[in-house]
Scaffold this active site. Structure first.
Site, mmCIF file in Angstrom:
data_model
loop_
_atom_site.group_PDB
_atom_site.id
_atom_site.type_symbol
_atom_site.label_atom_id
_atom_site.label_comp_id
_atom_site.label_asym_id
_atom_site.label_seq_id
_atom_site.Cartn_x
_atom_site.Cartn_y
_atom_site.Cartn_z
ATOM 1 N N LYS A 1 -14.097 0.471 -4.191
ATOM 2 C CA LYS A 1 -15.199 0.900 -3.315
ATOM 3 C C LYS A 1 -16.275 1.600 -4.131
ATOM 4 O O LYS A 1 -17.466 1.366 -3.955
ATOM 5 C CB LYS A 1 -14.679 1.856 -2.235
ATOM 6 N N GLU B 1 0.818 -1.210 0.000
ATOM 7 C CA GLU B 1 0.000 0.000 0.000
ATOM 8 C C GLU B 1 0.859 1.270 0.000
ATOM 9 O O GLU B 1 0.445 2.317 -0.493
ATOM 10 C CB GLU B 1 -0.926 0.013 1.234
ATOM 11 N N HIS C 1 7.989 -26.560 -1.099
ATOM 12 C CA HIS C 1 7.362 -27.644 -1.856
ATOM 13 C C HIS C 1 6.268 -27.117 -2.776
ATOM 14 O O HIS C 1 5.440 -27.883 -3.258
ATOM 15 C CB HIS C 1 6.813 -28.685 -0.879
HETATM 16 O O1 PA5 Z 1 -3.272 1.466 5.921
HETATM 17 C C1 PA5 Z 1 -4.377 1.922 5.717
HETATM 18 O O2 PA5 Z 1 -4.608 3.130 5.856
HETATM 19 C C2 PA5 Z 1 -5.544 1.052 5.335
HETATM 20 O O3 PA5 Z 1 -5.177 -0.259 5.118
HETATM 21 C C3 PA5 Z 1 -6.598 1.085 6.420
HETATM 22 O O4 PA5 Z 1 -6.021 0.669 7.616
HETATM 23 C C4 PA5 Z 1 -7.799 0.192 6.073
HETATM 24 O O5 PA5 Z 1 -8.305 0.569 4.839
HETATM 25 C C5 PA5 Z 1 -8.873 0.327 7.135
HETATM 26 O O6 PA5 Z 1 -9.285 1.658 7.266
HETATM 27 P P1 PA5 Z 1 -10.089 2.146 8.522
HETATM 28 O O7 PA5 Z 1 -9.245 1.954 9.714
HETATM 29 O O8 PA5 Z 1 -10.383 3.578 8.243
HETATM 30 O O9 PA5 Z 1 -11.351 1.310 8.594
#
Ligand code: PA5
Length: 447
Positions: free
Chosen positions: A424, A289, A310
């Site tokens: 989304k 990310e 494996h």
């Molecule tokens: O690293 C990040 O920002 C994302 O992976 C969020 O943690 C994830 O999308 C969850 O978001 P939230 O905590 O707002 O529900």
């Protein structure tokens, strides 16, 4: 101070000394931008000082809540997705007895997870389990609006209120969310849940050392002070210098970027400890990310050896040569198990009788390393002295810091995630969410 070390001796043959030298200056500059808070995403750098800035009163309350959970619940349901659950799960799975659920050990609740997927079967099975067990809930969402945990919380909240009544349910629900915004914040306020704040300047995937990770980890019975102490020690090393020889996080960030520029575009993080499987998942999210944007980035993959030798081992040895490997080698196991001798020796294994299983595991690791290097897969070795709270704290901070530097070296903002919005928007359009009417019509034509 003892610390995690990074060995790049099995990378150098692939890149040559000159390249690493040239890169040092670039890494220095990235380190400087991070420390001077002048780089991209500099409003999300709260994680840098978390280990030394923890609010002591909050930590005390958190430990008291963990105790309350242990007293009233056999199960703690942690509801969250991405950075709102992976850090907690990484640490809890690393430290837990892998058979804890079956071992019938009393004392601390089992931790189960919800809202990290939308599977009806998964959540139905969870509801069935919750019918039979006493439980509490930690609902975690920074934005307070993420669909998956919000849906799961709606289900679990209805269940817990029916099971215990609304008043008792409120005492069993713990909310961790933004300081001022979001549906979860409002709900927690109205219902009077015990609540914790995720600081504005700490993004989800950098939040394991906030209540996001600390509450579930403490509730599972682990020592959050030691975790924080490990992170604080690694912080001291990491912030002090951008010199790769002195700062293992800078070294790791530098070497992986050199490899990337040499066409090694996939990094496989490997472990020989199955308990670190979720640590790898946490790392995958952190790096995937943070770096995968603007049509660039190292693709983070993970394997658990020896089992994956494996399966994925074949590809790593002989597939497309675009991979480099980073191995977390754990130096000291927590237990001792000696392989017994056998008079008949029908399996031919008497040559290892009397040896500890960890020695066999180590030799598998050393042998694999050489085999993969021979197969043109550069190998970075990260040595972790042991799996305990302190060393996991160091490892967490090491990877977070390296990720920030590495993202800067790549030229991206390591603290945003614009790409996750695309799915989304389509999902909301397909579910006829108000406000998505136009998108809804368009996307249906494309199904
Ligand atoms: O690293 C990040 O920002 C994302 O992976 C969020 O943690 C994830 O999308 C969850 O978001 P939230 O905590 O707002 O529900």
């Amino acid at each position: 101070m003892n610390r995690i070390t990074v060995d790049i001796s099995k990378v150098e043959p692939f890149i040559g000394d000159k390249c690493l030298g040239r890169f040092q200056e670039e890494i220095h500059n990235c380190h400087k931008s991070l420390m001077e808070r002048s780089g991209k995403g500099n409003d999300f750098l709260g994680w840098i000082d978390l280990p030394v800035n923890i609010d002591k009163a909050m930590l005390l309350r958190l430990k008291e809540d963990a105790l309350k959970i242990a007293q009233c619940a056999e199960i703690l349901v942690v509801i969250g997705i991405g950075g709102s659950y992976l850090g907690a799960r990484a640490v809890i799975d690393a430290l837990n007895n892998p058979f804890a659920a079956l071992a019938n050990e009393k004392g601390h609740p089992q931790i189960v997870y919800a809202g990290e997927n939308l599977s009806e079967d998964y959540h139905s099975a969870l509801m069935d389990l919750l019918d039979k067990k006493d439980y509490a809930v930690a609902v975690i969402s920074k934005s307070g609006t993420t669909t998956e945990p919000a849906v799961a919380f709606r289900l679990v909240r209805a269940h817990i209120e029916k099971k215990y009544g609304r008043k008792e349910a409120c005492k069993r629900i713990f909310a961790i969310t933004d300081a001022s915004r979001g549906a979860l914040k409002m709900l927690a306020g109205t219902e009077g849940y015990s609540s914790y704040i995720i600081p504005d300047d700490v993004g989800g995937r950098y939040s394991v050392l906030t209540p996001v990770g600390l509450l579930p980890i403490a509730a599972a019975g682990f020592d959050v002070d030691r975790l924080i102490a490990g992170a604080a020690d690694m912080r001291e090393i990491a912030i002090s210098t951008g010199d790769c020889e002195k700062n293992p996080a800078a070294m790791y960030a530098g070497i992986r970027n050199i490899l990337y520029r040499n066409n090694k575009i996939i990094e496989v993080l490997a472990t020989y400890e199955p308990s670190l499987q979720y640590f790898i998942e946490w790392w995958k999210q952190l790096y995937g990310e943070s770096e995968g944007k603007e049509q660039k980035g190292i693709f983070p993959a993970g394997v658990t050896f020896t089992t994956d030798l494996h399966s994925m081992g074949q590809y790593m040895q002989e597939g497309l040569r675009v991979i480099f490997e980073t191995v977390i080698m754990v130096e000291k196991p927590r237990h001792s198990l000696v392989i017994p001798g056998d008079d008949e020796n029908l399996d031919g294994l008497n040559f290892i009788a009397g040896k500890r299983l960890s020695e066999v595991n180590l030799m598998a690791g050393l042998g694999t390393r050489i085999a993969h290097v021979d197969g043109q897969v550069p190998n970075i070795k990260i040595s972790l002295p042991a799996i305990d709270e302190y060393w996991l704290g160091q490892l967490i901070y090491f990877f977070e810091f390296a990720c920030a530097i590495s993202g800067y070296a790549l030229g991206v903002n390591p603290f945003d995630q614009p790409g996750v919005e695309a799915y989304k928007k389509n999902m909301f359009a397909l579910l006829d969410k108000p406000g998505f009417e136009k998108e809804s019509e368009e996307i249906r034509k494309r199904l």
